[in-house]
Design an enzyme around this catalytic site. Structure first.
Site, PDB file in Angstrom:
ATOM      1  N   SER A   1      -9.590   1.884   3.206  1.00  0.00           N
ATOM      2  CA  SER A   1      -8.710   2.626   2.258  1.00  0.00           C
ATOM      3  C   SER A   1      -7.631   1.856   1.578  1.00  0.00           C
ATOM      4  O   SER A   1      -6.967   2.218   0.582  1.00  0.00           O
ATOM      5  CB  SER A   1      -8.063   3.613   3.162  1.00  0.00           C
ATOM      6  OG  SER A   1      -7.200   3.134   4.133  1.00  0.00           O
TER       7      SER A   1
ATOM      8  N   LYS B   1       0.694  -1.387   0.050  1.00  0.00           N
ATOM      9  CA  LYS B   1      -0.107  -0.041  -0.055  1.00  0.00           C
ATOM     10  C   LYS B   1       0.964   1.303  -0.017  1.00  0.00           C
ATOM     11  O   LYS B   1       1.786   1.265   0.676  1.00  0.00           O
ATOM     12  CB  LYS B   1      -0.817   0.057   1.121  1.00  0.00           C
ATOM     13  CG  LYS B   1      -1.912   1.216   1.145  1.00  0.00           C
ATOM     14  CD  LYS B   1      -2.598   0.909   2.497  1.00  0.00           C
ATOM     15  CE  LYS B   1      -3.580   2.068   2.823  1.00  0.00           C
ATOM     16  NZ  LYS B   1      -4.656   1.873   4.015  1.00  0.00           N
TER      17      LYS B   1
ATOM     18  N   SER C   1      -9.568  -0.615   7.566  1.00  0.00           N
ATOM     19  CA  SER C   1      -9.078  -0.470   6.283  1.00  0.00           C
ATOM     20  C   SER C   1      -8.588  -1.749   5.392  1.00  0.00           C
ATOM     21  O   SER C   1      -8.211  -1.493   4.242  1.00  0.00           O
ATOM     22  CB  SER C   1      -8.132   0.743   6.033  1.00  0.00           C
ATOM     23  OG  SER C   1      -8.721   1.898   5.865  1.00  0.00           O
TER      24      SER C   1
HETATM   25  N1  GLN Z   1     -12.675   4.200   6.991  1.00  0.00           N
HETATM   26  C1  GLN Z   1     -12.070   4.532   8.175  1.00  0.00           C
HETATM   27  C2  GLN Z   1     -11.731   5.930   7.742  1.00  0.00           C
HETATM   28  O1  GLN Z   1     -12.098   6.508   6.773  1.00  0.00           O
HETATM   29  C3  GLN Z   1     -11.062   3.691   8.482  1.00  0.00           C
HETATM   30  C4  GLN Z   1      -9.890   4.005   7.704  1.00  0.00           C
HETATM   31  C5  GLN Z   1      -8.691   3.058   7.870  1.00  0.00           C
HETATM   32  O2  GLN Z   1      -8.796   2.092   8.645  1.00  0.00           O
HETATM   33  N2  GLN Z   1      -7.498   3.686   7.388  1.00  0.00           N
HETATM   34  O3  GLN Z   1     -11.285   6.447   8.620  1.00  0.00           O
END
Ligand code: GLN
Length: 478
Positions: free
Chosen positions: A154, A79, A178
Site C-alpha cells: 500500500s 506516507k 506494504s
Molecule cells: N497488501 C496487504 C494488505 O492488503 C498488506 C498491506 C500492508 O502491508 N499495509 O493487507
C-alpha cells in the site's frame, strides 16, 4: 542541483561545503516534486511551509557551527497514514479528506530533530489496505519505471517518490508487505524493521499487532541511516522496544564471508519464471561473496495468507470503528437518526476494500466464530513464528523472493481480491513473526521491470540484514 541523484551523504557534503543552503535545496526539491508529480500521482499534498521552516533551522545550525544532524536538509516524503501536525493526513480515504492532525507521529518528530525536511505526504491504499495503491480514494499511483503499471502497495506513493527521485528517502508502513512489495516493484530499497523497533505513535492503526513504520531509499546505506534516526523506545507506544539501536551504517563492512543463508523451499513454488531466475542470480552473487547457501523449510508458509487475512481484518474492524462521523471524519448529510448517520457516513466514506475487511473482521470475531477463526489464526501465527525461530538456529539470514511477480498492469487485479492478496504471499510471514525484513533491488526482467530480493533476519538483528544487503548492492553495481 540534480535532485534525483541526491543521497543523504551528498546532501550533507553540499551543505557543509556551502555549495547550497538547506533552504535552497528545499525550495528546489519542492519545485521538482510538484512538477514531476502529475506523471505518477505519488504525492497527495505538499508541505512547503513546514519544509522551508525545517530547512531554515538546519541553515541556522550550520551558521552557528553546530552539527545539523544525520538527515540535515534531506528531502523526505511521508506516507499519508502517518500523522503530521497541521498538515493534512488522509490515509487515502474520503473519510479523512480534510483531516488536519493536532500532533506529529514520533517518527516524524525524530526525522525533523535529525534535520530532515518533509516535503509532502504520499498516496497509498485506503488505510493501507491493498497491494497496488489502486484502493486510494484519490486515484492510483503510476509506477515511475512503467507508467501503465502499479507501483505496488500500500505504500506505493512513497516507493514511487523515491524511485522517481522527488524525495531522497521516504517513510512507509508495512502490515503485510506494504513496504517491501512496492520497493520491489519500483526498484528501490524498502525496510520493515523488527516489530517494536520504531514507535507506532501517530501511525494510523490498521492491524496494530502487525503495523510497522519503515524506510524507503535508493541505497541500503540511506535506509540504514533513516532507520537509526526513527528507531528506539518511545514512551508513547507501549509496544516500542527498549533495545539498543546500533549505528547501522558504521557496521556496513562489506564482509559477509561465511554467513549462513537459508533459501526456504516453500517460497519458490508460486514464482513466475523470470522472477525466479533473477532471484537465483542474486543468490549466486551472494555465494560469490562467500555466503553459504542451504535450502531450509518453513512448513507453515501455506497457511500464512489465510492466517494474515483473519488477524488483520479482525484488528482492522476494531480499529476502524472510530470513523463514525462524530470524530475526525466527514459526516454524511443525508441522515435523520444517529444510527443512520453512522451507517451513511461509513457507507459513503469507506471504499470497497475497507468495507470487505470490516465485515470479514467482524465475522471472525463474532461469538461462535471467534474460536474457529480468530483463535485458530493466532495459533497458526505462533507456528509461523516458530518456523522462523527454528530456521535461525541453523542460518544467520533468510533469502527469499518479495513477490511472485513483478509490477502488474493498472486495473489487472482490482476486481479479483484473492489474486491481489497473492501479491503478499512471501511478505506476510515476516510481519506475522515480527522479524526484520527488507527488499533490495535484484535486477530487472527482460521487459525492464524491477525485481527485489527479500532478506529476513532474527528479531532486532537489522545489522546483519543491512550488512548483507549493502554487500549485495555493492556487488551488483560492480
Ligand atoms: N497488501 C496487504 C494488505 O492488503 C498488506 C498491506 C500492508 O502491508 N499495509 O493487507
Amino acid at each position: 542541483m540534480d535532485i534525483p541523484s541526491l543521497t543523504i551523504a551528498r546532501v550533507r557534503e553540499g551543505l557543509l561545503s556551502r555549495r547550497f543552503s538547506a533552504a535552497e535545496l528545499a525550495a528546489e526539491a519542492l519545485r521538482y516534486a510538484q512538477a514531476e508529480n502529475p506523471k505518477t500521482n505519488a504525492y497527495l499534498h505538499f508541505s512547503p511551509e513546514r519544509a522551508l521552516a525545517a530547512a531554515k533551522r538546519v541553515d541556522e545550525q550550520i551558521a552557528r557551527g553546530e552539527d545539523p544532524g544525520p538527515l540535515a536538509g534531506v528531502p523526505v516524503a511521508v506516507k499519508d497514514v502517518i500523522l503530521t501536525k497541521g498538515v493534512r493526513t488522509t490515509c487515502g480515504s474520503k473519510l479523512l479528506a480534510n483531516y488536519i492532525p493536532p500532533y506529529d507521529a514520533t517518527a516524524v518528530v525524530r526525522i525533523e530533530q535529525a534535520g530532515g525536511v518533509i516535503v509532502g505526504k504520499t498516496n497509498c491504499d485506503e488505510f493501507a489496505m491493498g497491494s497496488s495503491t489502486e484502493n486510494s480514494a484519490f486515484g492510483p499511483v503510476r509506477n515511475p519505471v512503467a507508467p501503465d503499471r502499479v507501483p505496488g502497495g500500500s505504500s506505493g506513493g512513497s516507493a514511487a517518490a523515491v524511485a522517481q527521485g522527488t524525495a531522497v528517502v521516504a517513510l512507509g508502513s508495512d502490515t503485510g508487505g506494504s513496504i517491501r512489495q512496492p520497493a520491489s516493484f519500483c526498484g528501490v530499497v524498502g525496510v520493515t524493521p523488527t516489530y517494536g523497533r520504531v514507535s507506532r505513535y501517530g501511525l494510523t492503526a490498521f492491524a496494530s499487532s502487525l503495523d510497522h513504520i519503515g524506510p524507503f531509499s535508493r541505497s541500503v546505506k540511506d535506509s540504514a541511516t533513516l532507520l537509526r534516526v526513527i528507531a528506539g523506545r518511545d514512551p508513547r507506544d507501549s509496544t516500542s522496544a527498549d533495545a539498543p539501536v546500533p549505528d547501522y551504517t558504521a557496521l556496513l563492512d562489506r564482509n559477509v564471508k561465511g554467513l549462513k543463508l537459508g533459501l526456504p523451499r516453500e517460497y519458490l513454488r508460486e514464482l513466475m519464471s523470470e522472477t525466479g531466475d533473477l532471484l537465483s542470480r542474486g543468490v549466486g552473487v551472494l555465494q560469490s561473496l562467500g555466503c553459504q547457501i542451504r535450502e531450509i523449510s518453513l512448513p507453515s508458509t501455506n497457511y500464512a495468507i489465510a492466517c494474515y487475512y483473519i488477524i488483520c481484518t479482525a484488528e482492522a474492524s476494531s480499529n476502524l470503528a472510530r470513523y463514525d462521523g462524530v470524530r475526525y471524519t466527514f459526516r454524511s448529510e443525508m441522515s435523520d437518526t444517529l444510527s443512520d448517520m453512522y451507517r451513511n457516513t461509513r457507507g459513503e466514506g469507506f471504499g470497497a476494500e475497507c468495507k470487505r475487511r470490516i465485515m470479514l473482521g467482524t465475522y471472525v470475531l463474532s461469538a461462535g466464530y471467534y474460536d474457529a477463526y480468530y483463535l485458530k489464526a493466532q495459533k497458526v501465527r505462533a507456528l509461523i513464528a516458530r518456523d522462523f525461530a527454528n530456521a535461525f538456529q541453523e542460518v544467520d539470514a533468510i533469502v527469499a523472493p518479495v513477490s511472485p511477480f513483478p509490477a502488474f498492469k493498472l486495473g489487472e487485479k482490482v476486481d479479483d481480491p484473492l489474486a491481489m492478496y497473492l501479491s503478499d504471499i512471501y511478505t506476510i510471514t515476516g510481519d506475522l513473526a515480527g522479524i526484520p525484513c527488507m527488499s533490495v533491488p535484484c535486477g530487472n526482467t527482460a521487459g525492464g521491470l524491477p525485481v527485489g530480493m527479500q532478506i529476513l533476519t532474527r528479531h532486532f538483528d537489522e545489522t546483519t540484514m543491512f550488512r548483507l544487503a549493502d554487500a549485495f548492492e555493492e556487488a551488483q553495481r560492480g
